[in-house]
Write an enzyme that holds these catalytic residues in place. Structure first.
Site, mmCIF file in Angstrom:
data_model
loop_
_atom_site.group_PDB
_atom_site.id
_atom_site.type_symbol
_atom_site.label_atom_id
_atom_site.label_comp_id
_atom_site.label_asym_id
_atom_site.label_seq_id
_atom_site.Cartn_x
_atom_site.Cartn_y
_atom_site.Cartn_z
ATOM 1 N N ASN A 54 0.830 -1.191 0.000
ATOM 2 C CA ASN A 54 0.000 0.000 0.000
ATOM 3 C C ASN A 54 0.876 1.257 0.000
ATOM 4 O O ASN A 54 1.993 1.262 0.517
ATOM 5 C CB ASN A 54 -1.020 0.007 1.145
ATOM 6 C CG ASN A 54 -0.425 -0.148 2.531
ATOM 7 O OD1 ASN A 54 0.601 -0.788 2.722
ATOM 8 N ND2 ASN A 54 -1.097 0.420 3.525
ATOM 9 N N VAL A 55 0.330 2.315 -0.620
ATOM 10 C CA VAL A 55 1.026 3.600 -0.729
ATOM 11 C C VAL A 55 0.010 4.678 -0.366
ATOM 12 O O VAL A 55 -0.927 4.934 -1.123
ATOM 13 C CB VAL A 55 1.571 3.824 -2.159
ATOM 14 C CG1 VAL A 55 2.226 5.197 -2.271
ATOM 15 C CG2 VAL A 55 2.543 2.721 -2.542
ATOM 16 N N GLU A 56 0.192 5.282 0.807
ATOM 17 C CA GLU A 56 -0.747 6.294 1.283
ATOM 18 C C GLU A 56 -0.467 7.651 0.650
ATOM 19 O O GLU A 56 0.591 7.882 0.057
ATOM 20 C CB GLU A 56 -0.673 6.402 2.805
ATOM 21 C CG GLU A 56 -1.159 5.160 3.493
ATOM 22 C CD GLU A 56 -1.141 5.251 4.999
ATOM 23 O OE1 GLU A 56 -1.802 4.408 5.622
ATOM 24 O OE2 GLU A 56 -0.474 6.143 5.572
ATOM 25 N N CYS A 65 -4.270 0.972 -2.446
ATOM 26 C CA CYS A 65 -4.183 -0.297 -1.730
ATOM 27 C C CYS A 65 -3.092 -1.147 -2.366
ATOM 28 O O CYS A 65 -2.724 -0.950 -3.528
ATOM 29 C CB CYS A 65 -5.523 -1.029 -1.799
ATOM 30 S SG CYS A 65 -6.862 -0.208 -0.911
ATOM 31 N N GLU A 67 -3.239 -4.051 -3.480
ATOM 32 C CA GLU A 67 -3.744 -4.776 -4.643
ATOM 33 C C GLU A 67 -3.585 -3.955 -5.922
ATOM 34 O O GLU A 67 -3.382 -4.530 -7.004
ATOM 35 C CB GLU A 67 -5.215 -5.170 -4.428
ATOM 36 C CG GLU A 67 -5.423 -6.195 -3.341
ATOM 37 C CD GLU A 67 -5.484 -5.623 -1.920
ATOM 38 O OE1 GLU A 67 -5.816 -6.394 -0.991
ATOM 39 O OE2 GLU A 67 -5.202 -4.418 -1.720
ATOM 40 N N CYS A 98 -10.322 -5.313 0.845
ATOM 41 C CA CYS A 98 -11.553 -4.519 0.892
ATOM 42 C C CYS A 98 -12.400 -4.841 -0.342
ATOM 43 O O CYS A 98 -11.946 -5.493 -1.279
ATOM 44 C CB CYS A 98 -11.216 -3.024 0.960
ATOM 45 S SG CYS A 98 -10.530 -2.323 -0.556
ATOM 46 N N CYS A 101 -10.965 -3.767 -3.709
ATOM 47 C CA CYS A 101 -9.853 -4.611 -4.134
ATOM 48 C C CYS A 101 -10.312 -6.001 -4.546
ATOM 49 O O CYS A 101 -9.721 -6.613 -5.433
ATOM 50 C CB CYS A 101 -8.786 -4.665 -3.047
ATOM 51 S SG CYS A 101 -7.920 -3.080 -2.917
#
Length: 143
Positions: A54-56, A65, A67, A98, A101
């Protein structure tokens, strides 16, 4: 995002290898806001194992996300379809993707793709029943 070439012998899924690749991907997660790293890994139809994290983003709605990274890696490294999938947190605990995803995975999965979930191994159809996707469009158009 990572790519290795470790085909499962005779079609068996090595969940330990997938979980290890997902846990390795966790180390690359960019999570300055939630502090909740996620890593994913999947077996592709040609035997590759790909991963993502994940990359915020400070604008939370733009966070990617793990995925998303996985599917980007899938296409950036030759395409194919997903056969098996694992998702873990920073401690190696299994996570359920989620809903968004699950839909993303469904789009790029073979029918019956297996997922390691918090309630055991499930198929993609079990975790997103009655999903809308490419097969629906093909049936509609008569292809």
């Amino acid at each position: 995002m990572n790519e290795t070439n470790q085909a499962a012998p005779s079609g068996e899924i090595d969940w330990g290898v997938l979980r290890a690749a997902a846990l390795s991907a966790v180390e690359n997660a960019y999570v300055p806001y939630s502090k909740f790293p996620v890593g994913v890994a999947a077996l592709v139809t040609d035997g590759r194992i790909i991963s993502g994290c994940n990359v915020e983003n400070a604008s939370y709605g733009l966070t990617l996300c793990a995925e998303c990274g996985l599917v980007s890696t899938l296409h950036a490294t030759g395409g194919g379809q997903l056969v098996a999938f694992s998702c873990v947190d920073g401690h190696g605990n299994t996570l359920m993707p989620c809903g968004r995803c699950r839909q993303l995975l469904f789009e790029h999965a073979v029918p019956g793709m297996q997922l390691e979930t918090v309630s055991g191994i499930r198929t993609i159809e079990e975790v997103i029943p009655d999903a809308f996707g490419p097969r629906t469009l093909a049936e509609y158009s008569g292809s």
